[in-house]
Design a protein around this motif. Structure first.
Motif, mmCIF file in Angstrom:
data_model
loop_
_atom_site.group_PDB
_atom_site.id
_atom_site.type_symbol
_atom_site.label_atom_id
_atom_site.label_comp_id
_atom_site.label_asym_id
_atom_site.label_seq_id
_atom_site.Cartn_x
_atom_site.Cartn_y
_atom_site.Cartn_z
ATOM 1 N N LYS A 71 -0.806 21.245 -100.906
ATOM 2 C CA LYS A 71 -1.015 22.104 -99.742
ATOM 3 C C LYS A 71 0.088 21.860 -98.706
ATOM 4 N N TYR A 75 2.705 24.684 -97.312
ATOM 5 C CA TYR A 75 2.720 25.027 -95.894
ATOM 6 C C TYR A 75 4.081 24.756 -95.264
ATOM 7 N N SER A 118 3.219 20.993 -91.545
ATOM 8 C CA SER A 118 2.070 21.591 -92.221
ATOM 9 C C SER A 118 0.964 21.907 -91.228
ATOM 10 N N ASN A 122 -0.805 25.518 -90.330
ATOM 11 C CA ASN A 122 -2.256 25.640 -90.441
ATOM 12 C C ASN A 122 -2.878 26.069 -89.115
#
Length: 251
Positions: A71, A75, A118, A122
């Protein structure tokens, strides 16, 4: 200085990591071709995207490091910062040595930089979920304009595919000339050359005017705090809010 150049796709970036490993090379930089510059001090090597090689790296990150690492990698790629490819490469190299513990090593500048980047992506994803304003167009289609700092179009699409499953809609990222289209079954991301002039549904036009009037009427002049507004919602997001503007390209 060795520099790998990729085509700007996620598969392209993962292919670079694959090639670095199997060629036993250590590129100092991995750059998207739009960010790459010619330099006498840099040996640029263009890496051709290979889906199978990219898939092997994808699975290796997930199994040998963690799902969180995968993830983070994605990202950071979506952040589109100039050295995103280099950050991802150094992070993955370290992850293959340390495994899932790599994400605990925040004293390492590489890991810390990846985590911060990241988190920024997010944060904007969640921010945009509350700011996207759909407008009903003629032809029973809902349309929204956005201009996010990061490339989060594919991250917000699943949310609206679930929330608006029985509608036809389109979210247009003006900054990147792309749009996600949904047809009550599935969503796809496509390139969109320019903003067209869309016609609002008659009821939508009426409701927008009512909403704008309501927004103005509930404001208490003595309590308006522009600095606080800008801190909670940066001005770059105001342009396509129904309550703040009519909306570019929509009549």
């Amino acid at each position: 200085m060795l520099c790998y150049i990729y085509d700007g796709s996620f598969d392209g970036l993962l292919t670079c990591i694959y090639e670095a490993y199997y060629r036993k090379e250590k590129p100092q930089k991995i750059l998207w071709e739009e960010n790459a510059q010619q330099s006498l001090l840099m040996d640029n090597v263009h890496i051709q995207t290979d889906g199978q090689k990219a898939e092997k790296v994808y699975k290796a990150i997930q199994s040998k490091i963690s799902h969180l690492a995968l993830k983070n990698v994605f990202y950071v790629f979506l952040s589109e910062v100039e050295d995103a490819g280099t950050f991802v490469y150094e992070y993955v190299k370290l992850g293959f040595k340390m495994g899932a513990d790599v994400n605990l090593n925040l004293a390492n500048d590489i890991v810390l930089n990846v985590h911060k980047t990241s988190q920024k992506v997010n944060r904007e994803k969640h921010f945009m979920l509350g700011l996207i304003r759909f407008r009903a167009l003629e032809g029973n289609v809902f349309y929204a304009l956005i201009e996010p700092q990061y490339n989060i179009l594919g991250l917000v699409a699943p949310h609206f595919a679930h929330r608006m499953a029985n509608e036809n809609w389109m979210i247009h990222d003006v900054k990147r000339s792309t749009a996600v289209l949904y047809n009550q079954k599935e969503w796809v991301i496509k390139e969109v050359d320019e903003i067209r002039t869309w016609k609002l549904d008659q009821e939508e036009a009426m409701f927008q005017k009512l909403w704008q009037q309501y927004f103005k009427s509930i404001a208490i002049k003595n309590r308006i705090n522009p600095k606080l507004q800008k801190r909670n919602m940066p001005m770059r997001y105001w342009r396509y809010l129904v309550e703040k503007a009519e909306g570019e390209g929509i009549r």
